[in-house]
Every structure is written in structure tokens, then in C-alpha cells.
Design a protein around this motif. Sequence first.
Motif, mmCIF file in Angstrom:
data_model
loop_
_atom_site.group_PDB
_atom_site.id
_atom_site.type_symbol
_atom_site.label_atom_id
_atom_site.label_comp_id
_atom_site.label_asym_id
_atom_site.label_seq_id
_atom_site.Cartn_x
_atom_site.Cartn_y
_atom_site.Cartn_z
ATOM 1 N N PRO A 199 6.338 26.348 13.613
ATOM 2 C CA PRO A 199 5.611 26.467 14.077
ATOM 3 C C PRO A 199 4.957 26.353 14.749
ATOM 4 N N PRO A 200 3.477 26.203 15.676
ATOM 5 C CA PRO A 200 3.070 26.833 16.729
ATOM 6 C C PRO A 200 4.068 26.141 18.274
ATOM 7 N N LEU A 201 5.229 24.641 17.944
ATOM 8 C CA LEU A 201 5.436 24.306 19.014
ATOM 9 C C LEU A 201 6.385 24.908 19.885
ATOM 10 N N ASP A 202 6.890 24.579 21.003
ATOM 11 C CA ASP A 202 7.727 25.258 21.240
ATOM 12 C C ASP A 202 9.118 25.497 20.531
ATOM 13 N N GLY A 203 9.670 24.502 19.609
ATOM 14 C CA GLY A 203 11.170 24.796 19.276
ATOM 15 C C GLY A 203 10.938 25.445 17.688
ATOM 16 N N GLY A 204 9.669 26.497 16.978
ATOM 17 C CA GLY A 204 9.765 27.464 16.512
ATOM 18 C C GLY A 204 9.358 28.281 16.471
ATOM 19 N N VAL A 236 10.179 16.588 23.079
ATOM 20 C CA VAL A 236 11.109 15.901 22.150
ATOM 21 C C VAL A 236 10.356 16.691 21.190
ATOM 22 N N LEU A 237 8.979 16.288 20.414
ATOM 23 C CA LEU A 237 8.053 16.799 19.673
ATOM 24 C C LEU A 237 7.539 18.012 19.317
ATOM 25 N N ASN A 238 7.566 18.915 20.843
ATOM 26 C CA ASN A 238 7.699 19.990 21.067
ATOM 27 C C ASN A 238 9.201 21.086 20.822
ATOM 28 N N LEU A 239 10.440 20.401 20.673
ATOM 29 C CA LEU A 239 11.083 20.868 20.515
ATOM 30 C C LEU A 239 11.402 20.448 18.519
ATOM 31 N N VAL A 240 10.351 20.295 18.196
ATOM 32 C CA VAL A 240 10.857 20.169 16.399
ATOM 33 C C VAL A 240 10.124 21.905 16.393
ATOM 34 N N PRO A 241 12.106 21.909 15.985
ATOM 35 C CA PRO A 241 11.321 23.153 15.075
ATOM 36 C C PRO A 241 10.480 23.880 14.164
#
Length: 236
Positions: free
Chosen positions: A173-178, A166-171
Amino acid sequence: MLTLWPELDSRDCVAMELSVIQKIAIWILPLLFAITLHEVAHGWVASYFGDQTARLSGRLSLNPIKHIDPFGTVIMPLMLLLLTQFQFAFGWAKPVPVDMRNLNHPRRDMALVALAGPMANVLMALFWGAMMKVGMLSYDGGNFWLGVPLMYMGNAGVMINIVLGVLNLVPLPPLDGGKIMMSLVPPHVAFRLSLVIEPYGFLILILLLVTGILSSVISPFVYLLVNLINNLYGLY
């Protein structure tokens, strides 16, 4: 990136105070699998769509050592876990290298590459939920030596992977969601966002984390998915 929330009791009848060594033993295996398969999933999907950078650099390995950042994966999370009595941790693994220029359809494929990591975590959460169910059945059958460790480790695995996914889907950058967001918005907008936000993405993430905003945003999604897994396996 990784943030860990408090443990949920697997079952009231086995809730007990664990030593630091026991807690580390319970959390270490799910944590290593979570970060390793998350990163490898990025590399596998990138390889499928034409970019062999991760494969050529030896990063498609399931060996956790190849994905561990000594400070971000080991020192910082362990230090925070000990300081907060296993209530909170933050850290990261070495990102798998992906060259967007090598992808067959760069913008579309980059979104799928980014999405692969969180989806791998969801699948792992389902796996650990099944292990927790096995532990409950073993406990009910009188095999306490097997049931109790599996219940605690399964619980930790579900929480780690759901929070990581869930954290990595936060939009941001540089997270995956970004990265997914960058692939969906028009190219000129993505370019401007990369210049304005991406250099400060990590600092913004820390600020959101410290102020509690990040927790408020992702916690409902985390517990929704955890409850879905609990209901799926009949864990509570």
C-alpha cells in the motif's frame, strides 16, 4: 507511482546521442499517456462496478491536465531525469478518487479497479511496441524522418508502461498491488495491514528504491515483458 529505467537502444544502426530537448520530446508523450490512461482505467472500472465518484469529479477525462500533479508528475521526474542524464526518474499522478462503499461487491470490485491501471499500461506497451515496429519498417524503407522518431518514442513508451505497470503491482500500500492484496486477504488482516503499513507505504517504497531492492525485485519482470513484446513484433 512511476519509476523509469535506462532507455534500451531501439536499433544499433540508429543509436545516437540525443540532446536534452530531443529526449524530453521523445519521453513526454508516452509518459503523459501512461499516467493518464492508468488513472482513467481505475475510474472507468470503478464506474462500471457502481462507484461514480471519479465520473462526477470529472476524472474520467483523457485530458492529462486533470491527472497531473504539478510536483509529482512534472517537477520531480524532470529534475531527476536531468540530474541523472535520463537514467532514472520517480514521480506520481493525482490518484482517481474511488469510494469502495459504492461498489457492488466492494472487496472483489476494488481488486479489479486496482488491477485496471497496470493492465492499461500493458495494453499501452503493446501499442507502443507496434509504433516501434512501424518505425523500423519506415526506417528500412528509407523514411528516416519518420522511422527514427517512432523507434525512439516507441521504445520509451514500452519501457515507461511496463515499468509503471509492474511497479504498481508490488503488494505494498498505497500501490495498486497493495490494494489487490488488501482485497484478497481476510478482512481483519486487511484492517491490521492498513493500520500498520499503509501510513508508511510511501516511505517504505522510497527506502526500497534507494537501497536497490525494488529494482532487483521488479527488473526481471520488466525485462521479461519487454522481451515478450520485442519477440511479438520482431523488434530485435
